[in-house]
Design a protein around this motif. Structure first.
Motif, PDB file in Angstrom:
ATOM      1  N   ASN A  64      57.279  24.589  31.235  1.00 47.29           N
ATOM      2  CA  ASN A  64      56.451  25.666  31.789  1.00 47.29           C
ATOM      3  C   ASN A  64      55.146  25.813  31.020  1.00 47.29           C
ATOM      4  O   ASN A  64      54.081  26.034  31.606  1.00 47.29           O
ATOM      5  CB  ASN A  64      57.217  26.988  31.747  1.00 47.29           C
ATOM      6  N   ASP A  80      55.411  34.852  29.638  1.00 44.93           N
ATOM      7  CA  ASP A  80      56.025  34.733  30.969  1.00 44.93           C
ATOM      8  C   ASP A  80      56.645  33.350  31.148  1.00 44.93           C
ATOM      9  O   ASP A  80      57.764  33.215  31.664  1.00 44.93           O
ATOM     10  CB  ASP A  80      54.975  34.959  32.064  1.00 44.93           C
ATOM     11  N   GLU A  83      59.774  33.088  28.995  1.00 48.98           N
ATOM     12  CA  GLU A  83      60.876  33.881  29.545  1.00 48.98           C
ATOM     13  C   GLU A  83      61.534  33.171  30.724  1.00 48.98           C
ATOM     14  O   GLU A  83      62.758  33.004  30.768  1.00 48.98           O
ATOM     15  CB  GLU A  83      60.377  35.250  29.993  1.00 48.98           C
ATOM     16  N   SER A  84      60.728  32.743  31.695  1.00 47.95           N
ATOM     17  CA  SER A  84      61.298  32.108  32.888  1.00 47.95           C
ATOM     18  C   SER A  84      61.897  30.747  32.556  1.00 47.95           C
ATOM     19  O   SER A  84      62.951  30.373  33.077  1.00 47.95           O
ATOM     20  CB  SER A  84      60.227  31.960  33.970  1.00 47.95           C
ATOM     21  N   LEU A  88      65.844  29.657  33.119  1.00 43.45           N
ATOM     22  CA  LEU A  88      66.191  28.596  34.061  1.00 43.45           C
ATOM     23  C   LEU A  88      66.862  27.420  33.366  1.00 43.45           C
ATOM     24  O   LEU A  88      67.701  26.738  33.949  1.00 43.45           O
ATOM     25  CB  LEU A  88      64.939  28.120  34.805  1.00 43.45           C
ATOM     26  N   SER A  99      67.812  33.125  25.954  1.00 47.02           N
ATOM     27  CA  SER A  99      66.818  33.489  26.969  1.00 47.02           C
ATOM     28  C   SER A  99      66.600  34.997  27.012  1.00 47.02           C
ATOM     29  O   SER A  99      65.479  35.469  27.238  1.00 47.02           O
ATOM     30  CB  SER A  99      67.252  32.980  28.348  1.00 47.02           C
ATOM     31  N   ARG A 103      63.298  37.218  26.478  1.00 49.47           N
ATOM     32  CA  ARG A 103      62.949  38.196  27.516  1.00 49.47           C
ATOM     33  C   ARG A 103      62.641  39.552  26.880  1.00 49.47           C
ATOM     34  O   ARG A 103      61.644  40.207  27.204  1.00 49.47           O
ATOM     35  CB  ARG A 103      64.103  38.328  28.505  1.00 49.47           C
ATOM     36  N   MET A 399      68.068  36.563  40.318  1.00 54.08           N
ATOM     37  CA  MET A 399      67.042  35.568  40.619  1.00 54.08           C
ATOM     38  C   MET A 399      66.994  35.166  42.089  1.00 54.08           C
ATOM     39  O   MET A 399      66.061  34.491  42.511  1.00 54.08           O
ATOM     40  CB  MET A 399      67.280  34.321  39.752  1.00 54.08           C
TER      41      MET A 399
END
Length: 547
Positions: A64, A80, A83-84, A88, A99, A103, A399
């Motif tokens: 990411n 961001d 976090e994502s 995932l 995770s 977050r 999600m």
């Protein structure tokens, strides 16, 4: 002059670009210690995967970060992405907890464009709160303890130089890791520290090294497994009809006779005779004969016949197009299982998707999410079949939109099979939930494997490579001989009171050896209905279900 140079070298703030460097260096440090973290078992069972799980989450976040455009590398955009990505990529409890730490950290930096050491300390408090809230029963002596203690002690380390601040955090984290056996007896017995806690300490070490000037990063990901959803290939089907029958029995059932008969007209046979109900599952070209034979033992309660050729084409199309048809079905079922035999059994029982995973090979949150999204169903039931996958499965609920997701609390393959048998597509979700809980609670799960280290668990001394028997996750037997281990464990399960014993042998077990064990169980427990199936599972030589 030297004083001025030192001031110039002081790292005051962590902005988005600096955080990218810190996170990637933290990932590198974890990757370089994956094997060590995986080997830190607190139990003499080959389930070491904490390092791989944490690395999977970190690597997904790194992807990411690499995808961020140069003008979007501000602090909040970077957080961001982290976090994502960690969510995932999360596998197992350790990956999901990690995770949630990131977050919470992001939530604690809301509105910030850069972080001073006091901001970082404040964000750690938020990380602690979110991580602890994400775990139903938080256990001290783990990664959670590291973030909790650091969230308190970090206030004492606040300084203008964030590198100095991070060094103090790292050194304190090492102390906390070394102290984890004080919290957990199983760590003391095994003579190890907690792997998740140590992994988190390695991440902090990476942050410190980056802030100290080590900006070169090498992410070698060759040793990180990425097992995905099982791919389904076109194949010819020997038997066309998946036939399921439930009969309320009115006389004694001769399981051997039924097994011989159904084996002559089909395959993928499963027979269960329990509580006055005979349940049959078989693939055959003569479903009428299959039903008629079952009716010799009682009254028809329920039956279902599916044309597998049509189903097979539909399942293949899932990989090309997630939507099978425009009309949504009421239920979709996903299970996690390891082994070709277990996969075949679950699919033959009506499971839509089998995700390849289990012990030491936990699927990521992204894989579970992708499976849920591929099902054209209003309600999706997920059977994790492993305690280390429950958190990843539950995180998918937040999600996916437009579907009701119910994660069935199955910690073993045996519980998963019991749940699938109890599931009734004609009932509503609440009724199914009640039936599933009852079915799962009625099963005792036995796992036979080999110890990966010397250990002592309560009053049982275990040597490396000895066979060990687990009953509902607890070590109850060990021996140099696998058959002795099996029968010691069966005794602990009070099998004399059992109605049904089902044995699944693993990929490393010879079929002849499995049949010897099967026949000996029949001799010792003549009053129980006993079945033997090829599971093909890794790590466990035998999985045994006792009902």
């Amino acid at each position: 002059m030297i004083e001025n140079m030192n001031k110039a070298l002081i790292m005051k703030n962590i902005d988005g670009k600096v955080l990218i460097s810190c996170f990637k260096k933290g990932t590198e440090v974890v990757l370089s210690h994956v094997d060590e973290l995986n080997a830190l078992n607190v139990f003499p069972v080959p389930d070491g995967d904490t390092g791989s799980n944490m690395a999977s989450a970190m690597l997904e976040a790194c992807k990411n970060l690499d995808a961020l455009e140069s003008n979007r590398r501000d602090l909040q955009s970077v957080l961001d992405a982290i976090e994502s990505g960690t969510l995932l990529g999360a596998r197992g409890n350790s990956g999901v907890i990690l995770s949630q730490i990131f977050r919470g950290f992001k939530q604690g930096t809301k509105g910030k464009k850069s972080l001073k050491s006091e901001d970082f300390a404040l964000a750690l408090k938020s990380a602690r709160e979110v991580a602890y809230n994400a775990v139903m029963k938080p256990v001290e002596g783990t990664m959670l303890t590291v973030v909790r203690v650091l969230s308190v002690d970090s206030e004492k380390y606040v300084t203008e130089d964030t590198a100095e601040f991070m060094e103090k955090l790292w050194k304190r984290s090492v102390q906390i890791v070394n102290d984890t056996p004080r919290y957990l007896k199983k760590l003391r017995d095994a003579g190890v520290v907690d792997s998740g806690a140590k992994g988190f300490s390695y991440i902090i070490e990476g942050f410190y090294r980056s802030l100290s000037g080590e900006t070169t990063v090498n992410l070698n990901v060759e040793n990180i497994g990425t097992s995905g959803i099982v791919k389904i290939s076109q194949e010819d089907l020997k038997y066309l009809y998946c036939t399921e029958v439930m009969v309320k029995t009115t006389r004694d059932v001769d399981i051997d006779e039924l097994r011989n008969y159904y084996s002559s007209i089909g395959d993928s046979l499963i027979l269960v005779n329990s509580g006055g109900i005979l349940k049959l599952h078989v693939h055959t070209n003569t479903p009428g004969l299959a039903i008629d034979k079952a009716l010799e033992y009682g009254e028809l309660y329920k039956s279902k016949i599916d044309n597998m050729k049509s189903q097979h084409h539909q399942i293949i199309n899932i990989e090309e197009n997630p939507v099978i048809s425009k009309e949504k079905k009421n239920y979709g079922i996903i299970v996690v299982a390891d082994g070709s035999g277990l996969e075949s059994i679950f699919k033959s029982l009506g499971v839509d998707i089998v995700i390849n995973g289990g012990q030491a090979s936990n699927p990521s949150t992204a894989q579970i999410k992708e499976s849920v999204e591929s099902l054209n169903a209003r309600n999706v039931l997920i059977f994790p079949n492993n305690a280390n996958i429950l958190m990843a499965a539950n995180s998918v609920k937040e999600m996916v939109n437009g579907k009701k997701i119910f994660v069935v609390n199955t910690s073993t393959i045996q519980q998963g099979l019991a749940g699938i048998f109890a599931f009734n597509s004609q009932m509503n979700l609440l009724e199914n939930e009640r039936n599933l809980k009852e079915a799962i609670s009625s099963v005792r799960s036995i796992e036979i494997t080999q110890a990966v280290r010397d250990s002592q668990v309560q009053d049982i001394n275990v040597k490396k490579d000895q066979y060990i028997g687990l009953l509902d996750g607890n070590l109850v037997a060990s021996s140099e001989a696998i058959d002795e281990t099996i029968f010691l464990t069966l005794e602990k399960a009070k099998v004399n009171e059992a109605e049904v014993i089902t044995v699944f042998y693993g990929k490393d077990v010879d079929e002849e050896d499995a049949n010897v064990i099967f026949k000996e169980i029949q001799i010792r427990y003549p009053s129980a209905d006993i079945e033997l199936y090829y599971g093909g599972q890794s790590y466990y030589h035998y999985l045994i279900s006792v009902e």
